[in-house]
Design an enzyme around this catalytic site. Structure first.
Site, PDB file in Angstrom:
ATOM      1  N   LYS A  13       0.828  -1.211   0.000  1.00 13.36           N
ATOM      2  CA  LYS A  13       0.000   0.000   0.000  1.00 13.36           C
ATOM      3  C   LYS A  13       0.863   1.264   0.000  1.00 13.36           C
ATOM      4  CE  LYS A  13      -2.099   0.905   3.734  1.00 13.36           C
ATOM      5  NZ  LYS A  13      -2.483   1.846   4.790  1.00 13.36           N
ATOM      6  N   ARG A  89     -10.757   4.362  10.372  1.00 13.53           N
ATOM      7  CA  ARG A  89     -10.472   3.024  10.880  1.00 13.53           C
ATOM      8  C   ARG A  89     -11.633   2.462  11.698  1.00 13.53           C
ATOM      9  NH1 ARG A  89      -4.302   2.516  12.442  1.00 13.53           N
ATOM     10  NH2 ARG A  89      -3.982   1.827  10.303  1.00 13.53           N
ATOM     11  N   ARG A 128      10.899 -11.764   2.240  1.00 16.51           N
ATOM     12  CA  ARG A 128      11.570 -10.470   2.090  1.00 16.51           C
ATOM     13  C   ARG A 128      12.956 -10.491   2.731  1.00 16.51           C
ATOM     14  NH1 ARG A 128       7.483  -5.930   2.872  1.00 16.51           N
ATOM     15  NH2 ARG A 128       7.501  -6.466   5.068  1.00 16.51           N
ATOM     16  N   ARG A 163      14.395  -8.906   8.247  1.00 19.88           N
ATOM     17  CA  ARG A 163      13.995  -8.047   9.373  1.00 19.88           C
ATOM     18  C   ARG A 163      13.316  -8.878  10.441  1.00 19.88           C
ATOM     19  NH1 ARG A 163      10.732  -3.013   7.194  1.00 19.88           N
ATOM     20  NH2 ARG A 163       9.155  -4.544   7.705  1.00 19.88           N
ATOM     21  N   ARG A 174      -0.620  -9.088  12.850  1.00 19.40           N
ATOM     22  CA  ARG A 174      -0.975  -7.817  12.206  1.00 19.40           C
ATOM     23  C   ARG A 174      -2.177  -7.991  11.271  1.00 19.40           C
ATOM     24  NH1 ARG A 174       3.848  -5.375   9.267  1.00 19.40           N
ATOM     25  NH2 ARG A 174       2.480  -3.588   9.091  1.00 19.40           N
TER      26      ARG A 174
END
Ligand SMILES: [Zn+2]
Length: 219
Positions: A13, A89, A128, A163, A174
């Site tokens: 995003k 939200r 990633r 990471r 999340r």
């Protein structure tokens, strides 16, 4: 044009937001950033929010909207086009955004949701890797086997690192929060006939073209 952009963590995003802001000259409002900067700059609302955050309490809708409004008011003389990122939200925030836009004589927001299946996100995020030298981001699922361990661009092939947050556990949590928070909001927009969804899978350039397709239909 005013745009509300939704997308789960790992869906890209941020990249799409940047590109769409550049193409359509939108002012990017990242709600998280706006809240942090209100706290840092000790604005009237910033001070109240700081106190709540310090006590681990939730920031009420009115205050979040207050911060969004501060941002709009501050930039309104330069632009009539905003991208709302991370807002609204909650259900009350939907109405608050409508009123805010009206109060600042801004056009109603176009609402777009980037849709990416959770499995896909897990693959993207856990694959990633970041070059320890140049910080370029790679995905091991897209690389040759031999290239997985090191950066192919930097001299001396520095190692790629993962990471700490890019794990299945962190992402799942999340995603759980994202779905719980966002689904009622998306549903509300859908019921009002205002929600456009786009396929967020595949190449970022293709996703961007899909997004522009929706936006050019609106304008
Ligand atoms: Zn590198």
């Amino acid at each position: 044009m005013n745009l509300v952009l939704f997308g789960p963590p790992g869906a890209g995003k941020g990249t799409q937001a940047q590109r769409v802001c550049a193409r359509y000259r939108l002012k990017h409002l990242s709600t998280g950033d706006a809240i942090r900067s209100a706290i840092r700059e000790e604005t009237k609302i910033g001070r109240l929010v700081a106190e709540l955050v310090e006590h681990g309490e939730l920031v009420p809708d009115d205050m979040v909207t207050g911060i969004v409004e501060e941002f709009v008011a501050r930039n309104r003389s330069q632009t009539d086009s905003f991208l709302f990122d991370g807002y609204p939200r909650t259900l009350p925030q939907i109405e608050q955004l409508d009123s805010l836009l009206e109060a600042h004589r801004l056009t109603p927001a176009v609402v777009v949701s980037l849709e990416v299946p959770d499995d896909d996100l897990v693959r993207r995020v856990t694959g990633r890797r970041i070059c320890s030298e140049c910080r370029r981001v790679f995905n091991i699922h897209a690389l040759d086997r031999q290239a997985i361990a090191s950066c192919e661009i930097c001299h001396g092939s520095p190692p790629l690192i993962q990471r700490k947050d890019d794990t299945v556990e962190t992402l799942s949590e999340r995603l759980r929060i994202y779905h719980a928070q966002t689904e009622p909001v998306l549903h509300q927009y859908e019921m009002a006939g205002k929600l456009a969804t786009i396929d967020g899978t595949g190449d970022p350039d293709e996703v961007f073209e899909r997004l522009c397709g929706i936006l050019s239909e609106q304008y």
